[in-house]
Design an enzyme around this catalytic site. Structure first.
Site, short mmCIF file in Angstrom:
data_model
loop_
_atom_site.label_atom_id
_atom_site.label_comp_id
_atom_site.label_asym_id
_atom_site.label_seq_id
_atom_site.Cartn_x
_atom_site.Cartn_y
_atom_site.Cartn_z
N ASN A 290 0.77 -1.11 0.03
CA ASN A 290 0.02 0.07 0.11
C ASN A 290 0.82 1.28 -0.06
OD1 ASN A 290 -2.62 1.42 0.57
ND2 ASN A 290 -1.44 2.29 2.16
N ASP B 268 -8.19 4.99 0.31
CA ASP B 268 -6.90 4.69 -0.45
C ASP B 268 -5.83 5.11 0.35
OD1 ASP B 268 -5.12 4.33 -2.23
OD2 ASP B 268 -5.43 6.23 -3.53
N ASP C 41 1.74 7.18 -0.22
CA ASP C 41 0.71 6.12 -0.58
C ASP C 41 0.95 5.73 -2.30
OD1 ASP C 41 -2.12 4.82 -0.43
OD2 ASP C 41 -2.61 6.07 -2.14
N ASP D 57 0.71 4.86 -5.90
CA ASP D 57 -0.25 5.01 -7.05
C ASP D 57 -0.28 4.11 -8.05
OD1 ASP D 57 -1.79 6.38 -8.81
OD2 ASP D 57 -0.82 8.02 -9.13
N ASP E 282 -1.21 -7.23 3.45
CA ASP E 282 -1.46 -5.84 4.28
C ASP E 282 -2.45 -5.13 3.73
OD1 ASP E 282 -0.94 -4.82 7.11
OD2 ASP E 282 -0.14 -3.37 5.75
N HIS F 70 -7.08 -0.84 1.28
CA HIS F 70 -6.47 0.56 1.07
C HIS F 70 -6.09 0.89 -0.25
CE1 HIS F 70 -7.49 1.92 5.14
NE2 HIS F 70 -6.95 0.84 5.72
N GLU G 226 -5.65 -8.96 4.47
CA GLU G 226 -6.26 -8.20 5.69
C GLU G 226 -7.28 -7.02 4.99
OE1 GLU G 226 -4.85 -5.44 8.94
OE2 GLU G 226 -4.12 -5.18 6.91
#
Length: 519
Positions: free
Chosen positions: A120, A214, A220, A222, A251, A255, A282
């Protein structure tokens, strides 16, 4: 308890042997930061396999933001404790050489290994960059609070110590969707979404928590950027082949882009030889519809941790008058048993670690009941045992192993006894029971009775006419005396107040092994 009227399970996921398999989450949040964890696990694998644990889930062992990190603030996916970066060569868990030794021991003992993959975000960049961003509402990421403005952010990654080995990819601000740290302000009070050419903003195929889920932490990733997709797919192939993995624990799947996750799994299925990898996600949300939608989208290829079951067990453990018959209500184990990974505690829910989810710490007295439920019932998903329950928890307030040290007996009872047809007694809100009849090859069987009441309970249950005349006792030792199985193959099995009893043949061929089980 009757089986649900609707069952959307599509069959077991590829790469997974379901019958009586057990997964161990092979770390806890306060595992010592001494660089010796890979060595500890290598020593433990033979004993774990004897108990019946044939899958282990390793922590995220890629180089993270600081020397003692558990790894979720991942820095370099290609550094497994090989390069001198972020203050050390080894990770918290050990060196790459020690990791390879662990993998060798696991292969020797037929133990499958899953890697905790953090796809993520990235953290702990090497240098700052300037770019354009808008401030968004942390509670509603779809709401912009400012126009475009210049920000200075830690988004430059060159991985100088690795010098391009394994991957030439360098990361820059445009490879990320946003971040929460502004270098000049030195604060994370605001959440920034990066803007510019070819920057579509947050991914839309994510959970709808906080408007759009997100963003979780760090920088984060992309996945609308081709270079990012290619590098993550290359990494998945590389680490699987480098270590000889059997699968991944993924994981924070709520998100990041579910379309990318589907493509990532398909890429590994198509490019790697051998059986498909086991994939466990998860998805932390106490909502059957959300988790079920993810299972349906990936057509059963992805297993998910049963957050709803863990929540139900937690609530029962703290309720004064909880109804034990509701333990499976609205759970993955009820509706998607082949895609459910059942668990009692994990590194996020252990008692001293807070998260933004509904699960609270489970009361210690209920933990043996919960493990007996997920380990010994039929149709209870793929059970995951927590390292802290098996070995104890370190940290500022150490805890001894759960279940008064008898969790190994429950795991071994699953391996040796929990087979065949299941009969259930689900007629009382405070005392429930079930039995396994055994099958043609493993005829011993087991009977389980548990109560959350302040008085003991009991159930007359059938275990099979072939057991007539046998003497059964509680292998956990919580109830004295014995039960003689009658001519109808039944017995009255009891348990002490707020406890569980696991009854099995006193002189059965497997009983001595269970009675002597230990780590």
């Amino acid at each position: 308890m009757s089986q649900p009227h609707v069952n959307y399970a599509r069959g077991a996921a590829p790469g997974f042997t379901p019958e009586n398999s057990v997964l161990l989450e092979a770390f806890e949040w306060y595992s010592p930061a001494d660089g010796k964890h890979w060595r500890r696990l290598a020593q433990a694998v033979p004993g774990l396999k004897r108990l019946g644990i044939n899958y282990i889930w390793l922590p995220p062992g890629c180089k993270a933001g600081w020397e003692g990190s558990n790894g979720y603030d991942v820095y370099d996916m290609y550094d497994l404790g090989e390069f001198d970066q972020k203050g050390a060569r080894a990770t918290k868990w050990g060196t790459k050489e020690e990791l390879m030794d662990l993998m060798h021991v696991a292969r020797e003992h037929g133990t499958a290994v899953l890697w905790d993959a953090v796809l993520n975000h990235k953290s702990a960049a090497d240098y700052t960059e300037k770019c354009q961003a808008v401030v968004v509402d942390k509670d509603n990421r779809l709401k912009e609070l400012s126009g475009p403005q210049e920000v200075e952010v830690w988004t430059g990654y060159d991985f100088a110590a690795r010098a391009g080995r394994y991957s030439q990819m360098k990361y820059h601000w445009h490879h990320f969707s946003g971040t929460d740290w502004e270098a000049r302000l030195k604060t994370n009070e605001k959440l920034y979404k990066f803007v510019g050419p070819q920057k579509p903003g947050w991914a839309l195929d994510v959970d709808d928590s906080d408007g759009n889920a997100d963003y979780l932490m760090g920088n984060d990733l992309d996945y609308s950027q081709r270079e990012v997709r290619q590098d993550m797919m290359h990494w998945g192939t590389w680490i699987t082949q480098e270590l000889g993995l059997s699968g991944f624990r993924l994981d924070a799947v709520k998100h990041f882009s579910s379309d990318f996750l589907q493509s990532w799994i398909s890429h590994l299925d198509q490019t790697l030889a051998g059986p498909p990898l086991l994939m466990i996600g998860e998805y932390w949300r106490d909502d059957l519809r959300s988790l079920g939608s993810m299972i349906e989208k990936l057509r059963g290829r992805l297993l998910l941790f049963d957050v709803m079951l863990a929540t139900n067990m937690s609530k029962l453990s703290v309720a004064n008058d909880g109804d034990m018959r509701g333990i499976l209500t609205n759970t993955l184990t009820q509706y998607y048993p082949q895609q459910a990974v059942s668990f009692v505690i994990n590194h996020d829910t252990q008692s001293r670690f807070e998260r933004d989810h509904a699960v609270t710490a489970i009361s210690p007295w209920f933990i043996p009941l919960a493990y007996a439920f997920i380990l010994l019932r039929a149709h209870s998903g793929f059970p995951c045992v927590f390292y802290g329950d098996l070995y104890g928890i370190c940290g500022p307030a150490p805890l001894a192993p759960s279940c008064q040290g008898k969790l190994p007996k429950l795991i071994l009872a699953r391996k040796l006894l929990a087979y065949g047809e299941m009969r259930e007694c689900w007629d009382d809100r405070h005392c429930v029971g079930f039995s396994r009849m055994g099958d043609a090859q493993r005829r011993e069987g087991v009977a389980v009775v548990m109560t959350n009441a302040e008085v003991g309970g009991g159930k007359r249950m059938e275990v099979g006419t072939w057991h007539a005349g046998e003497v059964w006792t509680d292998l956990l030792g919580g109830v004295g005396g014995s039960v003689v199985i009658d001519g109808w193959g039944c017995g009255v099995f009891t348990c002490a107040p707020r406890s569980v009893a696991v009854w099995a043949r006193r002189d059965g061929p497997c009983r001595a092994e269970i009675d002597g089980s230990d780590l």
